[in-house]
Design an enzyme around this catalytic site. Sequence first.
Site, short mmCIF file in Angstrom:
data_model
loop_
_atom_site.label_atom_id
_atom_site.label_comp_id
_atom_site.label_asym_id
_atom_site.label_seq_id
_atom_site.Cartn_x
_atom_site.Cartn_y
_atom_site.Cartn_z
N ASP A 22 31.28 42.64 25.44
CA ASP A 22 30.23 42.07 26.30
C ASP A 22 30.00 40.59 25.97
OD1 ASP A 22 28.30 42.03 28.21
OD2 ASP A 22 26.85 43.24 27.10
N SER A 67 33.82 48.85 34.09
CA SER A 67 33.10 50.11 34.25
C SER A 67 32.97 50.46 35.73
CB SER A 67 31.71 50.00 33.63
OG SER A 67 30.86 49.24 34.47
N ASN A 70 30.75 48.11 37.39
CA ASN A 70 31.14 46.70 37.56
C ASN A 70 31.56 46.35 39.00
OD1 ASN A 70 32.60 46.44 34.22
ND2 ASN A 70 30.59 45.81 34.94
N ARG A 73 29.76 43.65 41.10
CA ARG A 73 29.89 42.20 40.84
C ARG A 73 30.52 41.48 42.04
NH1 ARG A 73 30.65 40.97 34.55
NH2 ARG A 73 29.17 42.53 33.85
N SER A 194 25.77 52.11 27.73
CA SER A 194 26.27 51.77 29.07
C SER A 194 27.36 52.72 29.59
CB SER A 194 26.78 50.33 29.10
OG SER A 194 25.72 49.44 28.86
C1 FPP Z 1 31.51 42.03 29.89
O1 FPP Z 1 31.02 40.70 29.86
C2 FPP Z 1 32.93 42.03 30.19
C3 FPP Z 1 33.51 42.61 31.28
C4 FPP Z 1 32.74 43.33 32.31
C5 FPP Z 1 34.96 42.51 31.52
C6 FPP Z 1 35.82 42.56 30.30
C7 FPP Z 1 37.12 42.01 30.66
C8 FPP Z 1 37.93 41.34 29.82
C9 FPP Z 1 37.70 41.14 28.39
C10 FPP Z 1 39.15 40.71 30.39
C11 FPP Z 1 39.99 41.70 31.12
C12 FPP Z 1 41.33 41.63 30.65
C13 FPP Z 1 41.87 42.49 29.81
C14 FPP Z 1 43.22 42.25 29.34
C15 FPP Z 1 41.15 43.71 29.32
P1 FPP Z 1 30.01 40.23 30.98
O2 FPP Z 1 30.77 39.64 32.11
O3 FPP Z 1 29.11 41.38 31.35
O4 FPP Z 1 29.21 39.12 30.22
P2 FPP Z 1 27.67 38.73 30.42
O5 FPP Z 1 26.86 39.96 30.07
O6 FPP Z 1 27.47 37.62 29.46
O7 FPP Z 1 27.51 38.31 31.85
#
Ligand code: FPP
Length: 238
Positions: A22, A67, A70, A73, A194
């Site tokens: 996250d 998820s 998600n 978004r 979550s």
């Molecule tokens: C949560 O941070 C992250 C995600 C929903 C996506 C995770 C995806 C990756 C790490 C990249 C995908 C690629 C691979 C290879 C797995 P957030 O966007 O919710 O952050 P925030 O809470 O600060 O907005």
Amino acid sequence: MKDYSLLIDRESIPRHVAIIMDGNGRWARRRSLPRVEGHRRGAQVIESLMDTAIDLGIEVVSLYAFSTENWSRPKDEIAGIWRLLEMFFEANIDAIMKKGVLLRHSGSMRRLPASTRRIIEESVARTRGNRAITLNFCLNYGGRQELVEAVNAWAASKRQGEKLTERSFERHLYTAGLPDVDLLIRTSGERRVSNFLLWQIAYAEMIFTSVLWPDFRPRHLYRMIYEYQQRDRRFGGL
Ligand code: FPP
């Protein structure tokens, strides 16, 4: 920071570490960058973590990459995540084979773009014989969805008079054959599960850190494994 890698007891490494990655969005916003840049840096973190996890002897790392929630978004952010995933598998498949990483996917393939689905399926198939570590990508994953699908799969396969047990139920989960989660990590300061691996975290130790995922480094993982080893895991006993 102390070098925790030297303090870790190599005989009691968690078998299964699950990570809620996250904070990508906040990492990007703080730098006035688009959110997808945070995800790109987040994907790079996974590359560097693979070696550390193999070195420690962790058997399974589960990564919450997308998820079922998600989907709410913005479309361009979602498209960016799929593109990043495809690039991740393409760019890393040779290293993954060389390191002996077995790839798995937990989640529903429905709604995934055909190109993403294809590359995941091909990568998973190619790594089937690998044994160094299992990297379980949880994509379009939801814990409640997994449980409902498992119940339906069990009901469809049910033989007359068969009683459901914990063991027979687990065979219908996305994670069939994987050990329970020992350690659940969530970055970015949030303290929530979550909808992640609800069945599998029944007795997991949980560690939360304010570090944002793109800033997560092997030294953070070493420190967390050390902290995990200081906990008294009683599994309901005394
Ligand atoms: C949560 O941070 C992250 C995600 C929903 C996506 C995770 C995806 C990756 C790490 C990249 C995908 C690629 C691979 C290879 C797995 P957030 O966007 O919710 O952050 P925030 O809470 O600060 O907005």
